[in-house]
Design an enzyme around this catalytic site. Structure first.
Site, PDB file in Angstrom:
ATOM      1  N   CYS A   1       0.812  -1.226   0.000  1.00  0.00           N
ATOM      2  CA  CYS A   1       0.000   0.000   0.000  1.00  0.00           C
ATOM      3  C   CYS A   1       0.841   1.269   0.000  1.00  0.00           C
ATOM      4  CB  CYS A   1      -0.939   0.017   1.197  1.00  0.00           C
ATOM      5  SG  CYS A   1      -1.973  -1.438   1.316  1.00  0.00           S
TER       6      CYS A   1
ATOM      7  N   HIS B   1      -3.357   7.274   3.027  1.00  0.00           N
ATOM      8  CA  HIS B   1      -3.789   5.969   2.507  1.00  0.00           C
ATOM      9  C   HIS B   1      -5.166   5.665   3.105  1.00  0.00           C
ATOM     10  CE1 HIS B   1      -4.123   1.856   1.520  1.00  0.00           C
ATOM     11  NE2 HIS B   1      -3.673   1.360   2.656  1.00  0.00           N
TER      12      HIS B   1
ATOM     13  N   ASN C   1     -10.427   0.054   0.939  1.00  0.00           N
ATOM     14  CA  ASN C   1      -8.971   0.124   0.836  1.00  0.00           C
ATOM     15  C   ASN C   1      -8.545  -0.441  -0.523  1.00  0.00           C
ATOM     16  OD1 ASN C   1      -6.221  -0.305   0.977  1.00  0.00           O
ATOM     17  ND2 ASN C   1      -6.256  -1.237   3.016  1.00  0.00           N
TER      18      ASN C   1
END
Ligand code: UT7
Length: 313
Positions: A112, A236, A266
């Site tokens: 990520c 994020h 996500n």
């Protein structure tokens, strides 16, 4: 000259999977997912919407926004944990789709945090005068590695792509500072094996809450700024509680944080460029704004960039 963002773009599959849909698949509830993560729904790619195809759509969008053509791209970097195949790289596949014939292509594996690693990599090539235009894409088809019987993870992830073209901007704009970090001893907390994601949610949560705030503050300090100078935070999009911890550490009001987690969940390496492109489209970011982009992910890895939005020419 500095390295800055010349254009951003995004792509999202049409298919929406809501929390109510998930209630029919595993033992969960909209109430649990909403309060623990802030996620309401996520997008799911079709068979035709491969990681490369979604990335290419976002890339073309970003190249157009930058006022360029694919032939003017010197390098393509792709951050992804879900390439369609182990090789060729997803970057080569995107090159072929968009016709960026002269680009040098490679993928970046930092989970990520991939977009943060990619920004800093692009900056090195541009600042050293080696390449003029670097296309950086975050693209993920996490639905392809999600265990749809595991309620601990399947409620969290979604598909989508975001992209940015980086190039030279005037001295007062662009990347002001960065921080990158890795800790392989934390690899056991978040990984994919045999095409399925495994996660120790509590451990990752504790790490992320601390790291997001620390990295954000660190890049502000390295840029010679204070938190009062920051106009916008692009974290994020993993979990609203983790994002809020970073926002509160920077003393920013809610409307000064990019928040797409409710709609898209996500999306790993895509989440930061997706959120950035959406906030830009919505007119929430303007020239001269100081932005902090910050992420964390499997590795464990983390990264942050402070930048002044705009080109100045
Ligand atoms: O890009 C990076 C990717 N990863 C992350 O960002 C994950 C970071 N971690 C988190 O976001 C949070 O830890 C979660 C959202 C994954 C979990 O939230 P939590 O507040 O840490 O919950 P928990 O792990 O403490 O679990 C609480 C309970 C457990 O039941 P018991 O053991 O207390 O009886 C879980 O079994 O919630 C249960 N649970 C669920 N219940 C309903 C776990 N998943 C679900 C679910 N629906 N989907």
């Amino acid at each position: 000259m500095n390295t800055g963002i010349l254009g951003v773009g995004r792509y999202l599959p049409e298919k929406v999977l809501t929390n109510a849909d998930l209630e029919k698949m595993v033992d969960t509830s909209d109430e649990w997912i909403s309060t623990r993560t802030g996620i309401k729904e996520r997008r799911i790619a079709s068979d035709e919407e491969t990681t490369a195809h979604m990335g290419a759509k976002a890339a073309l969008n970003a190249i157009e926004e930058a006022g360029l053509t694919p032939e003017e791209i010197d390098m393509i970097l792709v951050a992804t944990v879900t390439p369609d195949r182990s090789f060729p790289s997803c970057a080569c596949d995107i090159q072929e789709i968009i016709g960026a014939k002269k680009a040098v292509c490679m993928d970046i594996s930092a989970a990520c945090s991939g977009f943060m690693y990619g920004m800093v990599t692009a900056q090195q090539f541009i600042t050293n005068g080696i390449y003029k235009h670097v296309l950086l894409v975050g693209t993920e088809k996490l639905s392809s590695i999600t265990d749809w019987t595991d309620r601990n993870t399947c409620v969290l992830f979604g598909d989508g792509a975001g992209a940015a073209v980086l190039g030279e901007v005037s001295d007062e704009f662009g990347i002001l500072s960065f921080e990158l970090g890795s800790d392989g001893s934390g690899g056991k907390h978040l990984y994919a094996e045999r095409d399925k994601i495994f996660m120790n949610g509590r451990e990752v949560f504790k790490f992320a809450v601390r790291q997001m705030g620390d990295s954000a503050l660190s890049v502000i300090e390295k840029a010679g700024l204070t938190k009062e100078d920051v106009n916008f935070l692009v974290p994020h999009q993993a979990n609203i509680r983790i994002m809020e911890a970073a926002r509160i550490k920077l003393d920013l009001p809610v409307e000064k944080m990019a928040t797409t987690v409710a709609k898209y969940g996500n999306t790993s390496a895509s989440s930061i460029p997706l959120a950035l492109a959406e906030e830009w489209e919505n007119g929430n970011i303007k020239d001269g704004d100081v932005l902090v982009l910050v992420g964390f992910g499997g590795g464990l890895t983390w990264g942050a960039v402070a930048l002044k939005w705009g080109k100045g020419r």
